[in-house]
Design a protein around this motif. Structure first.
Motif, PDB file in Angstrom:
ATOM      1  N   ILE A 136       1.024  -1.558   0.038  1.00  0.00           N
ATOM      2  CA  ILE A 136       0.086  -0.065  -0.084  1.00  0.00           C
ATOM      3  C   ILE A 136       0.948   1.188  -0.266  1.00  0.00           C
ATOM      4  O   ILE A 136       0.453   2.621  -1.035  1.00  0.00           O
ATOM      5  CB  ILE A 136      -0.704  -0.246   1.509  1.00  0.00           C
ATOM      6  N   ALA A 137       1.491   1.948   0.692  1.00  0.00           N
ATOM      7  CA  ALA A 137       3.263   1.973   0.449  1.00  0.00           C
ATOM      8  C   ALA A 137       3.349   3.036  -0.488  1.00  0.00           C
ATOM      9  O   ALA A 137       3.941   4.056  -1.472  1.00  0.00           O
ATOM     10  CB  ALA A 137       3.923   2.088   2.261  1.00  0.00           C
ATOM     11  N   PHE A 156       1.078   7.323   5.976  1.00  0.00           N
ATOM     12  CA  PHE A 156       1.142   8.009   7.334  1.00  0.00           C
ATOM     13  C   PHE A 156      -0.238   8.988   7.955  1.00  0.00           C
ATOM     14  O   PHE A 156      -0.293   8.325   8.679  1.00  0.00           O
ATOM     15  CB  PHE A 156       2.581   8.404   7.278  1.00  0.00           C
ATOM     16  N   PHE A 157      -0.017   9.730   6.632  1.00  0.00           N
ATOM     17  CA  PHE A 157      -0.992  10.612   6.775  1.00  0.00           C
ATOM     18  C   PHE A 157      -2.603   9.865   7.395  1.00  0.00           C
ATOM     19  O   PHE A 157      -2.998  10.501   7.980  1.00  0.00           O
ATOM     20  CB  PHE A 157      -1.253  11.652   5.993  1.00  0.00           C
ATOM     21  N   GLY A 158      -2.919   9.464   6.218  1.00  0.00           N
ATOM     22  CA  GLY A 158      -4.445   8.894   6.438  1.00  0.00           C
ATOM     23  C   GLY A 158      -4.566   7.422   7.692  1.00  0.00           C
ATOM     24  O   GLY A 158      -5.560   7.349   8.341  1.00  0.00           O
ATOM     25  N   LEU A 183       9.109   1.560   7.832  1.00  0.00           N
ATOM     26  CA  LEU A 183       9.387   1.761   5.453  1.00  0.00           C
ATOM     27  C   LEU A 183       9.704   3.145   5.692  1.00  0.00           C
ATOM     28  O   LEU A 183      11.555   3.029   5.191  1.00  0.00           O
ATOM     29  CB  LEU A 183       8.413   1.407   4.960  1.00  0.00           C
ATOM     30  N   VAL A 184       9.789   4.488   6.739  1.00  0.00           N
ATOM     31  CA  VAL A 184       9.898   5.920   5.737  1.00  0.00           C
ATOM     32  C   VAL A 184      11.907   6.074   6.506  1.00  0.00           C
ATOM     33  O   VAL A 184      12.081   6.223   5.857  1.00  0.00           O
ATOM     34  CB  VAL A 184       8.739   6.678   6.741  1.00  0.00           C
ATOM     35  N   PRO A 202       8.881  13.398   3.591  1.00  0.00           N
ATOM     36  CA  PRO A 202       9.092  13.012   2.522  1.00  0.00           C
ATOM     37  C   PRO A 202       8.304  11.882   1.845  1.00  0.00           C
ATOM     38  O   PRO A 202       7.632  10.623   2.634  1.00  0.00           O
ATOM     39  CB  PRO A 202      10.047  12.368   2.950  1.00  0.00           C
ATOM     40  N   ASP A 203       7.688  11.539   0.408  1.00  0.00           N
ATOM     41  CA  ASP A 203       6.919  11.289  -0.624  1.00  0.00           C
ATOM     42  C   ASP A 203       7.610   9.579  -0.830  1.00  0.00           C
ATOM     43  O   ASP A 203       8.533  10.080  -1.626  1.00  0.00           O
ATOM     44  CB  ASP A 203       5.933  11.847  -1.146  1.00  0.00           C
ATOM     45  N   LEU A 204       7.566   8.857  -0.289  1.00  0.00           N
ATOM     46  CA  LEU A 204       8.482   7.994  -1.185  1.00  0.00           C
ATOM     47  C   LEU A 204       7.827   6.333  -1.235  1.00  0.00           C
ATOM     48  O   LEU A 204       7.454   6.113  -0.480  1.00  0.00           O
ATOM     49  CB  LEU A 204       9.594   7.740  -0.106  1.00  0.00           C
ATOM     50  N   ARG A 205       8.428   6.105  -2.594  1.00  0.00           N
ATOM     51  CA  ARG A 205       8.373   4.944  -2.797  1.00  0.00           C
ATOM     52  C   ARG A 205       8.860   3.201  -3.515  1.00  0.00           C
ATOM     53  O   ARG A 205       9.958   4.055  -3.798  1.00  0.00           O
ATOM     54  CB  ARG A 205       6.590   5.096  -4.301  1.00  0.00           C
ATOM     55  N   GLY A 206       8.926   2.818  -3.883  1.00  0.00           N
ATOM     56  CA  GLY A 206       9.682   1.655  -4.633  1.00  0.00           C
ATOM     57  C   GLY A 206       9.430   1.753  -5.705  1.00  0.00           C
ATOM     58  O   GLY A 206       8.585   2.579  -6.669  1.00  0.00           O
ATOM     59  N   SER A 207      10.726   1.824  -6.764  1.00  0.00           N
ATOM     60  CA  SER A 207      11.061   2.088  -8.080  1.00  0.00           C
ATOM     61  C   SER A 207      10.311   0.840  -8.240  1.00  0.00           C
ATOM     62  O   SER A 207       9.580   0.744  -9.479  1.00  0.00           O
ATOM     63  CB  SER A 207      12.576   1.884  -7.971  1.00  0.00           C
TER      64      SER A 207
END
Length: 475
Positions: free
Chosen positions: A72-73, A82-84, A125-126, A190-195
Protein backbone atom coordinates in the motif's frame (compact mmCIF):
# COMPACT_ATOMS: atom_id res chain seq x y z
CA UNK A 1 16.13 0.27 -4.99
CA UNK A 2 13.61 2.72 -3.47
CA UNK A 3 13.75 6.38 -4.40
CA UNK A 4 16.01 8.02 -1.81
CA UNK A 5 16.23 11.77 -2.30
CA UNK A 6 18.67 13.54 0.03
CA UNK A 7 16.80 14.92 3.03
CA UNK A 8 17.06 18.61 3.92
CA UNK A 9 18.40 19.37 7.40
CA UNK A 10 14.99 20.27 8.92
CA UNK A 11 13.30 17.09 7.64
CA UNK A 12 16.25 14.92 8.72
CA UNK A 13 16.00 16.37 12.23
CA UNK A 14 12.21 16.14 12.67
CA UNK A 15 11.36 12.94 10.79
CA UNK A 16 12.36 10.57 13.64
CA UNK A 17 10.23 12.62 16.07
CA UNK A 18 7.15 12.30 13.84
CA UNK A 19 7.54 8.50 13.56
CA UNK A 20 8.23 8.30 17.33
CA UNK A 21 4.94 10.17 18.08
CA UNK A 22 3.03 7.62 15.97
CA UNK A 23 4.77 4.70 17.74
CA UNK A 24 3.95 6.25 21.13
CA UNK A 25 0.25 6.74 20.22
CA UNK A 26 -0.10 3.10 19.27
CA UNK A 27 1.94 1.75 22.19
CA UNK A 28 0.01 3.86 24.72
CA UNK A 29 -3.35 2.84 23.27
CA UNK A 30 -2.44 -0.84 23.53
CA UNK A 31 -1.88 -0.64 27.30
CA UNK A 32 -4.05 2.23 28.59
CA UNK A 33 -7.23 0.29 27.75
CA UNK A 34 -6.69 -2.80 29.93
CA UNK A 35 -7.09 -1.00 33.27
CA UNK A 36 -10.29 0.67 32.06
CA UNK A 37 -12.15 -2.52 31.00
CA UNK A 38 -14.16 -3.00 34.24
CA UNK A 39 -15.33 0.67 34.21
CA UNK A 40 -16.24 0.42 30.52
CA UNK A 41 -18.17 -2.81 31.19
CA UNK A 42 -20.09 -1.16 34.04
CA UNK A 43 -21.00 1.86 31.90
CA UNK A 44 -22.08 -0.30 28.92
CA UNK A 45 -23.98 -2.77 31.17
CA UNK A 46 -21.71 -5.68 30.20
CA UNK A 47 -19.92 -8.41 32.18
CA UNK A 48 -16.28 -7.21 32.80
CA UNK A 49 -15.05 -10.78 32.23
CA UNK A 50 -16.45 -10.71 28.68
CA UNK A 51 -14.85 -7.52 27.38
CA UNK A 52 -11.94 -9.15 25.51
CA UNK A 53 -13.59 -8.42 22.13
CA UNK A 54 -12.56 -4.76 22.55
CA UNK A 55 -8.86 -5.79 22.59
CA UNK A 56 -9.11 -8.60 20.03
CA UNK A 57 -10.92 -6.46 17.41
CA UNK A 58 -7.97 -4.05 17.36
CA UNK A 59 -5.19 -6.67 17.41
CA UNK A 60 -6.81 -8.80 14.72
CA UNK A 61 -7.35 -5.81 12.41
CA UNK A 62 -3.68 -4.87 12.82
CA UNK A 63 -2.56 -8.45 12.12
CA UNK A 64 -4.74 -8.61 8.98
CA UNK A 65 -3.41 -5.41 7.43
CA UNK A 66 0.32 -5.75 8.18
CA UNK A 67 1.01 -7.99 5.12
CA UNK A 68 -0.48 -5.36 2.80
CA UNK A 69 1.15 -2.31 4.44
CA UNK A 70 4.37 -2.34 2.38
CA UNK A 71 2.52 -2.74 -0.92
CA UNK A 72 0.00 0.00 0.00
CA UNK A 73 2.85 2.41 0.88
CA UNK A 74 4.63 1.63 -2.42
CA UNK A 75 1.42 2.08 -4.40
CA UNK A 76 0.19 5.35 -2.86
CA UNK A 77 3.35 6.83 -1.30
CA UNK A 78 4.47 6.95 2.33
CA UNK A 79 3.30 10.53 2.98
CA UNK A 80 -0.38 9.92 2.06
CA UNK A 81 -0.54 6.54 3.80
CA UNK A 82 1.14 7.72 7.02
CA UNK A 83 -1.12 10.79 7.11
CA UNK A 84 -4.19 8.62 6.44
CA UNK A 85 -3.11 6.11 9.12
CA UNK A 86 -2.90 8.77 11.87
CA UNK A 87 -6.19 10.32 10.67
CA UNK A 88 -7.97 6.93 10.74
CA UNK A 89 -6.51 6.09 14.15
CA UNK A 90 -7.69 9.47 15.55
CA UNK A 91 -11.16 9.13 13.95
CA UNK A 92 -11.46 5.60 15.40
CA UNK A 93 -10.49 7.01 18.82
CA UNK A 94 -13.26 9.62 18.55
CA UNK A 95 -15.81 6.91 17.65
CA UNK A 96 -14.61 4.81 20.63
CA UNK A 97 -15.20 7.77 22.97
CA UNK A 98 -18.72 8.26 21.53
CA UNK A 99 -19.66 4.55 21.76
CA UNK A 100 -22.72 3.71 23.84
CA UNK A 101 -22.76 -0.08 23.32
CA UNK A 102 -20.19 -2.89 23.23
CA UNK A 103 -20.83 -3.68 19.54
CA UNK A 104 -20.37 -0.01 18.58
CA UNK A 105 -17.13 0.11 20.62
CA UNK A 106 -15.81 -3.03 18.89
CA UNK A 107 -16.66 -1.52 15.46
CA UNK A 108 -14.81 1.69 16.41
CA UNK A 109 -11.79 -0.36 17.54
CA UNK A 110 -11.69 -1.99 14.07
CA UNK A 111 -11.47 1.50 12.47
CA UNK A 112 -8.75 2.42 14.98
CA UNK A 113 -6.94 -0.82 14.06
CA UNK A 114 -7.00 0.09 10.34
CA UNK A 115 -4.95 3.17 11.20
CA UNK A 116 -2.74 1.41 13.73
CA UNK A 117 -1.88 -1.39 11.31
CA UNK A 118 -0.35 1.09 8.85
CA UNK A 119 1.37 3.42 11.34
CA UNK A 120 4.04 1.04 12.64
CA UNK A 121 5.23 -0.72 9.44
CA UNK A 122 4.98 2.40 7.24
CA UNK A 123 6.82 4.46 9.89
CA UNK A 124 9.59 1.86 9.93
CA UNK A 125 9.63 1.84 6.11
CA UNK A 126 9.99 5.65 5.91
CA UNK A 127 13.04 5.54 8.19
CA UNK A 128 14.52 2.59 6.27
CA UNK A 129 14.24 4.47 2.98
CA UNK A 130 15.09 7.99 4.13
CA UNK A 131 18.38 7.36 5.97
CA UNK A 132 21.66 5.69 4.98
CA UNK A 133 22.34 2.29 6.59
CA UNK A 134 25.08 3.82 8.80
CA UNK A 135 22.43 5.98 10.56
CA UNK A 136 19.81 3.25 10.87
CA UNK A 137 20.69 1.74 14.26
CA UNK A 138 20.77 5.19 15.93
CA UNK A 139 17.46 6.34 14.37
CA UNK A 140 15.63 3.05 15.01
CA UNK A 141 16.85 3.09 18.62
CA UNK A 142 15.48 6.62 19.05
CA UNK A 143 12.01 5.91 17.59
CA UNK A 144 11.48 2.71 19.64
CA UNK A 145 12.05 4.46 23.02
CA UNK A 146 8.55 6.07 23.06
CA UNK A 147 7.14 2.64 22.17
CA UNK A 148 8.73 1.28 25.36
CA UNK A 149 7.37 4.18 27.45
CA UNK A 150 3.74 3.39 26.45
CA UNK A 151 3.47 0.19 28.56
CA UNK A 152 5.17 2.01 31.46
CA UNK A 153 2.72 4.91 31.74
CA UNK A 154 -0.35 3.45 29.96
CA UNK A 155 -1.92 1.32 32.75
CA UNK A 156 -1.29 4.04 35.39
CA UNK A 157 -2.69 6.81 33.19
CA UNK A 158 -5.70 4.63 32.28
CA UNK A 159 -6.41 3.92 35.96
CA UNK A 160 -6.23 7.59 36.97
CA UNK A 161 -8.42 8.71 34.06
CA UNK A 162 -11.09 6.13 34.84
CA UNK A 163 -11.11 7.03 38.54
CA UNK A 164 -11.01 10.83 38.30
CA UNK A 165 -12.53 11.49 34.84
CA UNK A 166 -14.35 8.84 32.76
CA UNK A 167 -13.16 5.96 30.56
CA UNK A 168 -13.94 8.07 27.44
CA UNK A 169 -10.83 10.17 28.12
CA UNK A 170 -8.48 7.28 27.34
CA UNK A 171 -9.60 7.70 23.72
CA UNK A 172 -10.09 11.50 23.70
CA UNK A 173 -6.41 11.94 24.67
CA UNK A 174 -5.45 10.57 21.22
CA UNK A 175 -7.18 13.45 19.40
CA UNK A 176 -4.76 16.36 20.10
CA UNK A 177 -1.81 14.01 19.54
CA UNK A 178 -3.40 12.90 16.25
CA UNK A 179 -3.90 16.51 15.05
CA UNK A 180 -0.25 17.28 15.89
CA UNK A 181 0.82 14.07 14.13
CA UNK A 182 -1.16 14.85 10.95
CA UNK A 183 0.36 18.35 10.76
CA UNK A 184 3.88 16.98 11.32
CA UNK A 185 3.45 14.24 8.68
CA UNK A 186 2.25 16.76 6.08
CA UNK A 187 5.19 19.04 6.85
CA UNK A 188 8.09 16.63 7.43
CA UNK A 189 7.43 13.16 5.96
CA UNK A 190 8.93 12.68 2.45
CA UNK A 191 6.80 10.92 -0.17
CA UNK A 192 8.85 7.78 -0.85
CA UNK A 193 7.81 4.88 -3.08
CA UNK A 194 9.43 1.65 -4.20
CA UNK A 195 10.96 1.94 -7.67
CA UNK A 196 9.60 -1.45 -8.76
CA UNK A 197 5.83 -2.00 -8.90
CA UNK A 198 5.29 -5.54 -7.62
CA UNK A 199 2.02 -7.43 -7.95
CA UNK A 200 0.16 -7.91 -4.71
CA UNK A 201 -0.95 -11.47 -3.87
CA UNK A 202 -4.62 -10.52 -3.38
CA UNK A 203 -6.01 -14.08 -3.28
CA UNK A 204 -3.30 -15.15 -0.83
CA UNK A 205 -4.11 -12.12 1.33
CA UNK A 206 -7.82 -13.10 1.40
CA UNK A 207 -7.10 -16.76 2.22
CA UNK A 208 -4.60 -15.90 4.96
CA UNK A 209 -6.88 -13.19 6.38
CA UNK A 210 -9.94 -15.47 6.34
CA UNK A 211 -7.97 -18.15 8.22
CA UNK A 212 -6.98 -15.66 10.96
CA UNK A 213 -10.48 -14.24 11.34
CA UNK A 214 -12.24 -17.63 11.41
CA UNK A 215 -9.84 -19.16 13.95
CA UNK A 216 -10.05 -16.08 16.23
CA UNK A 217 -13.87 -15.99 16.07
CA UNK A 218 -13.90 -19.71 16.91
CA UNK A 219 -11.83 -18.97 20.05
CA UNK A 220 -14.12 -16.05 20.88
CA UNK A 221 -17.10 -18.36 20.31
CA UNK A 222 -16.00 -20.42 23.31
CA UNK A 223 -15.80 -17.28 25.48
CA UNK A 224 -17.57 -13.99 24.91
CA UNK A 225 -19.84 -14.99 22.00
CA UNK A 226 -21.21 -18.22 23.57
CA UNK A 227 -21.50 -19.97 20.20
CA UNK A 228 -22.71 -23.61 20.09
CA UNK A 229 -19.81 -26.10 19.93
CA UNK A 230 -20.86 -27.27 16.46
CA UNK A 231 -20.48 -23.72 15.10
CA UNK A 232 -17.11 -23.33 16.83
CA UNK A 233 -15.90 -26.58 15.21
CA UNK A 234 -17.09 -25.42 11.77
CA UNK A 235 -15.31 -22.05 12.17
CA UNK A 236 -12.08 -23.79 13.28
CA UNK A 237 -12.29 -26.26 10.40
CA UNK A 238 -12.94 -23.42 7.92
CA UNK A 239 -9.96 -21.46 9.27
CA UNK A 240 -7.64 -24.48 9.01
CA UNK A 241 -8.87 -25.20 5.45
CA UNK A 242 -8.14 -21.59 4.35
CA UNK A 243 -4.68 -21.79 5.92
CA UNK A 244 -3.93 -25.10 4.16
CA UNK A 245 -5.18 -23.66 0.83
CA UNK A 246 -2.94 -20.61 1.30
CA UNK A 247 0.25 -22.64 1.92
CA UNK A 248 -0.46 -25.05 -0.96
CA UNK A 249 -0.97 -22.10 -3.33
CA UNK A 250 2.01 -20.10 -2.01
CA UNK A 251 4.36 -22.98 -2.84
CA UNK A 252 3.99 -22.61 -6.60
CA UNK A 253 3.34 -18.92 -7.41
CA UNK A 254 5.70 -15.99 -7.82
CA UNK A 255 5.76 -13.30 -5.09
CA UNK A 256 3.43 -14.95 -2.55
CA UNK A 257 2.46 -12.99 0.55
CA UNK A 258 4.78 -15.24 2.62
CA UNK A 259 6.91 -17.86 0.89
CA UNK A 260 6.88 -21.38 2.43
CA UNK A 261 10.63 -21.51 1.57
CA UNK A 262 11.20 -19.23 4.61
CA UNK A 263 10.60 -22.29 6.79
CA UNK A 264 13.62 -24.06 5.28
CA UNK A 265 15.67 -21.86 7.67
CA UNK A 266 15.41 -23.81 10.93
CA UNK A 267 15.82 -20.84 13.28
CA UNK A 268 12.98 -19.04 11.45
CA UNK A 269 10.65 -22.07 11.60
CA UNK A 270 11.34 -22.64 15.32
CA UNK A 271 11.11 -18.91 16.08
CA UNK A 272 7.76 -18.42 14.32
CA UNK A 273 6.12 -21.49 15.90
CA UNK A 274 7.65 -20.68 19.29
CA UNK A 275 6.35 -17.09 19.02
CA UNK A 276 2.87 -18.36 18.22
CA UNK A 277 2.62 -20.67 21.23
CA UNK A 278 4.67 -18.74 23.83
CA UNK A 279 2.69 -15.55 23.19
CA UNK A 280 -0.59 -17.37 23.86
CA UNK A 281 0.48 -17.24 27.51
CA UNK A 282 2.21 -13.87 27.69
CA UNK A 283 -0.43 -12.20 25.46
CA UNK A 284 -3.06 -12.93 28.10
CA UNK A 285 -1.05 -11.16 30.81
CA UNK A 286 -1.97 -7.45 30.23
CA UNK A 287 -5.63 -8.49 29.86
CA UNK A 288 -5.88 -10.80 32.89
CA UNK A 289 -3.85 -8.91 35.54
CA UNK A 290 -5.88 -5.63 35.66
CA UNK A 291 -9.10 -7.69 35.72
CA UNK A 292 -7.78 -9.90 38.52
CA UNK A 293 -6.81 -6.85 40.59
CA UNK A 294 -10.09 -4.97 40.10
CA UNK A 295 -12.79 -7.63 39.69
CA UNK A 296 -11.46 -10.38 41.96
CA UNK A 297 -9.36 -8.45 44.53
CA UNK A 298 -11.34 -5.18 44.65
CA UNK A 299 -8.55 -2.74 43.74
CA UNK A 300 -9.50 0.72 42.48
CA UNK A 301 -8.60 1.49 38.81
CA UNK A 302 -5.72 3.79 39.84
CA UNK A 303 -4.36 1.18 42.31
CA UNK A 304 -4.54 -1.50 39.61
CA UNK A 305 -2.78 0.80 37.13
CA UNK A 306 0.01 1.64 39.61
CA UNK A 307 0.44 -2.06 40.40
CA UNK A 308 1.33 -2.70 36.73
CA UNK A 309 4.34 -0.33 36.95
CA UNK A 310 6.86 -2.95 38.23
CA UNK A 311 5.90 -5.25 35.33
CA UNK A 312 6.67 -2.59 32.70
CA UNK A 313 9.73 -1.16 34.48
CA UNK A 314 11.33 -4.61 34.90
CA UNK A 315 10.62 -5.30 31.21
CA UNK A 316 12.67 -2.24 30.20
CA UNK A 317 15.56 -3.14 32.53
CA UNK A 318 15.63 -6.76 31.28
CA UNK A 319 16.37 -5.61 27.71
CA UNK A 320 19.91 -4.69 28.77
CA UNK A 321 20.72 -8.22 30.00
CA UNK A 322 19.27 -10.06 26.98
CA UNK A 323 22.34 -9.70 24.76
CA UNK A 324 25.01 -10.86 27.27
CA UNK A 325 22.82 -13.79 28.38
CA UNK A 326 22.28 -14.97 24.80
CA UNK A 327 25.96 -14.57 23.91
CA UNK A 328 26.96 -16.55 27.02
CA UNK A 329 24.46 -19.43 26.87
CA UNK A 330 23.10 -19.47 23.30
CA UNK A 331 19.54 -19.22 22.03
CA UNK A 332 18.49 -22.80 22.76
CA UNK A 333 19.42 -22.73 26.46
CA UNK A 334 18.07 -19.22 27.09
CA UNK A 335 14.77 -19.75 25.26
CA UNK A 336 14.05 -23.24 26.65
CA UNK A 337 14.79 -22.21 30.26
CA UNK A 338 13.10 -18.81 29.97
CA UNK A 339 9.91 -20.29 28.44
CA UNK A 340 9.64 -22.74 31.34
CA UNK A 341 10.23 -19.87 33.79
CA UNK A 342 7.56 -17.77 32.03
CA UNK A 343 5.03 -20.61 32.34
CA UNK A 344 5.88 -21.15 36.03
CA UNK A 345 5.53 -17.44 36.82
CA UNK A 346 2.18 -17.23 34.98
CA UNK A 347 0.96 -20.29 36.90
CA UNK A 348 2.22 -18.71 40.18
CA UNK A 349 -0.24 -15.84 39.62
CA UNK A 350 -2.89 -18.49 40.34
CA UNK A 351 -1.69 -18.47 43.97
CA UNK A 352 -2.58 -14.77 44.43
CA UNK A 353 -5.48 -14.20 46.85
CA UNK A 354 -6.79 -11.53 49.23
CA UNK A 355 -4.20 -12.74 51.78
CA UNK A 356 -1.21 -12.20 49.43
CA UNK A 357 1.02 -9.35 50.77
CA UNK A 358 1.04 -6.41 48.35
CA UNK A 359 4.86 -6.33 48.15
CA UNK A 360 4.89 -10.01 47.14
CA UNK A 361 2.36 -9.36 44.35
CA UNK A 362 4.52 -6.46 43.05
CA UNK A 363 7.65 -8.66 43.18
CA UNK A 364 5.82 -11.42 41.23
CA UNK A 365 4.75 -8.91 38.57
CA UNK A 366 8.29 -7.48 38.30
CA UNK A 367 9.85 -10.95 37.79
CA UNK A 368 7.11 -11.77 35.28
CA UNK A 369 7.78 -8.53 33.37
CA UNK A 370 11.53 -9.21 33.18
CA UNK A 371 11.08 -12.82 31.99
CA UNK A 372 8.45 -11.76 29.44
CA UNK A 373 10.73 -9.04 28.04
CA UNK A 374 13.68 -11.43 27.71
CA UNK A 375 11.37 -13.92 25.98
CA UNK A 376 10.25 -11.39 23.34
CA UNK A 377 13.78 -10.15 22.64
CA UNK A 378 15.30 -13.63 22.31
CA UNK A 379 12.56 -15.26 20.23
CA UNK A 380 12.14 -12.29 17.88
CA UNK A 381 15.88 -12.14 17.24
CA UNK A 382 16.37 -15.88 16.68
CA UNK A 383 13.49 -15.85 14.17
CA UNK A 384 15.23 -13.37 11.84
CA UNK A 385 18.90 -13.88 12.59
CA UNK A 386 19.73 -16.46 9.89
CA UNK A 387 17.54 -15.08 7.06
CA UNK A 388 19.36 -13.65 4.03
CA UNK A 389 18.67 -10.09 2.82
CA UNK A 390 16.20 -11.27 0.15
CA UNK A 391 14.04 -13.08 2.74
CA UNK A 392 14.40 -10.64 5.64
CA UNK A 393 11.54 -8.30 4.65
CA UNK A 394 9.01 -11.11 4.11
CA UNK A 395 10.20 -12.89 7.27
CA UNK A 396 9.91 -9.69 9.32
CA UNK A 397 6.38 -9.12 8.01
CA UNK A 398 5.29 -12.68 8.88
CA UNK A 399 6.82 -12.32 12.36
CA UNK A 400 4.83 -9.08 12.89
CA UNK A 401 1.62 -10.85 11.82
CA UNK A 402 2.24 -13.90 14.02
CA UNK A 403 3.10 -11.65 16.99
CA UNK A 404 -0.19 -9.71 16.70
CA UNK A 405 -2.25 -12.81 15.89
CA UNK A 406 -0.91 -14.85 18.81
CA UNK A 407 -1.46 -11.95 21.24
CA UNK A 408 -5.10 -11.69 20.09
CA UNK A 409 -5.48 -15.49 20.32
CA UNK A 410 -3.92 -15.33 23.81
CA UNK A 411 -6.56 -12.81 24.92
CA UNK A 412 -9.33 -14.85 23.23
CA UNK A 413 -8.06 -18.02 24.89
CA UNK A 414 -7.83 -16.36 28.33
CA UNK A 415 -11.37 -14.96 27.85
CA UNK A 416 -12.69 -18.42 26.89
CA UNK A 417 -11.02 -20.04 29.93
CA UNK A 418 -12.22 -17.31 32.27
CA UNK A 419 -15.75 -17.56 30.86
CA UNK A 420 -15.70 -21.35 31.17
CA UNK A 421 -14.43 -21.40 34.75
CA UNK A 422 -16.83 -18.60 35.76
CA UNK A 423 -19.75 -20.58 34.33
CA UNK A 424 -18.67 -23.39 36.66
CA UNK A 425 -18.74 -21.19 39.80
CA UNK A 426 -20.34 -23.34 42.47
CA UNK A 427 -19.50 -26.56 40.59
CA UNK A 428 -16.32 -28.65 40.42
CA UNK A 429 -14.78 -26.84 43.37
CA UNK A 430 -14.74 -23.36 41.73
CA UNK A 431 -16.92 -21.32 44.06
CA UNK A 432 -15.61 -17.78 43.55
CA UNK A 433 -14.63 -15.45 40.73
CA UNK A 434 -11.12 -15.43 42.23
CA UNK A 435 -11.08 -19.22 41.87
CA UNK A 436 -11.90 -18.84 38.17
CA UNK A 437 -8.95 -16.42 37.76
CA UNK A 438 -6.63 -18.81 39.63
CA UNK A 439 -7.52 -21.74 37.37
CA UNK A 440 -7.16 -19.52 34.27
CA UNK A 441 -3.62 -18.44 35.27
CA UNK A 442 -2.67 -22.05 36.03
CA UNK A 443 -3.93 -23.24 32.61
CA UNK A 444 -2.29 -20.35 30.73
CA UNK A 445 0.99 -21.09 32.54
CA UNK A 446 0.91 -24.76 31.52
CA UNK A 447 0.19 -23.72 27.90
CA UNK A 448 3.20 -21.37 27.90
CA UNK A 449 5.49 -24.06 29.35
CA UNK A 450 4.62 -26.43 26.49
CA UNK A 451 6.23 -23.94 24.06
CA UNK A 452 9.63 -24.86 25.60
CA UNK A 453 9.46 -28.14 23.65
CA UNK A 454 9.52 -26.07 20.41
CA UNK A 455 12.58 -24.00 21.40
CA UNK A 456 14.43 -27.15 22.50
CA UNK A 457 14.53 -28.11 18.79
CA UNK A 458 17.21 -25.45 18.18
CA UNK A 459 20.80 -26.68 18.03
CA UNK A 460 23.47 -25.25 20.35
CA UNK A 461 25.04 -23.37 17.43
CA UNK A 462 21.83 -21.85 16.01
CA UNK A 463 22.08 -18.08 15.81
CA UNK A 464 25.77 -18.10 16.79
CA UNK A 465 26.91 -17.23 13.25
CA UNK A 466 25.46 -13.74 13.54
CA UNK A 467 27.63 -11.15 15.28
CA UNK A 468 25.12 -10.06 17.88
CA UNK A 469 21.43 -10.38 18.77
CA UNK A 470 19.59 -7.20 17.90
CA UNK A 471 16.03 -6.44 18.91
CA UNK A 472 13.96 -6.43 15.73
CA UNK A 473 10.42 -6.15 17.05
CA UNK A 474 9.41 -5.44 20.59
CA UNK A 475 5.78 -6.58 20.72
Amino acid sequence: MPNRAPLDAVTARWLPWVVAIAFFMQSLDGTILNTALPAMASDLAENPLRMQGVIIAYMLTVALLIPASGWIADRFGTKKIFFGAILLFSFGSLLCALSNSLSMLIGARVIQGLGGALMLPVGRLVVLRAYPRSELVRIMGFITIPGLLGPLIGPTMGGWMVEYLTWHWIFIINLPVGVLGCYAVWKFIPDLRGSERTRFDGLGFLLFGAAMVLITIAMEGLGELHLPHLRVMLLLFGGMACLAAYWLRAGHIENPLFAPSLFKTRTFAVGILGNLFARLGSGALPFLVPLLLQVALGYSPSQAGMSMLPLAAAAMVAKSVARPLIERFGYRSVLTANTLALGLMLASMGLVSEQTPYWLLLAQLAVLGAINSLQFTAMNTVTLIDLDDASASSGNSLLSVVAQLSLSLGVACAGALLGGFTAQVGNDGVDTVLGAFQLTFLTVGIMAMLAATIFSQLSKEDGRRAKRPDEHIEH
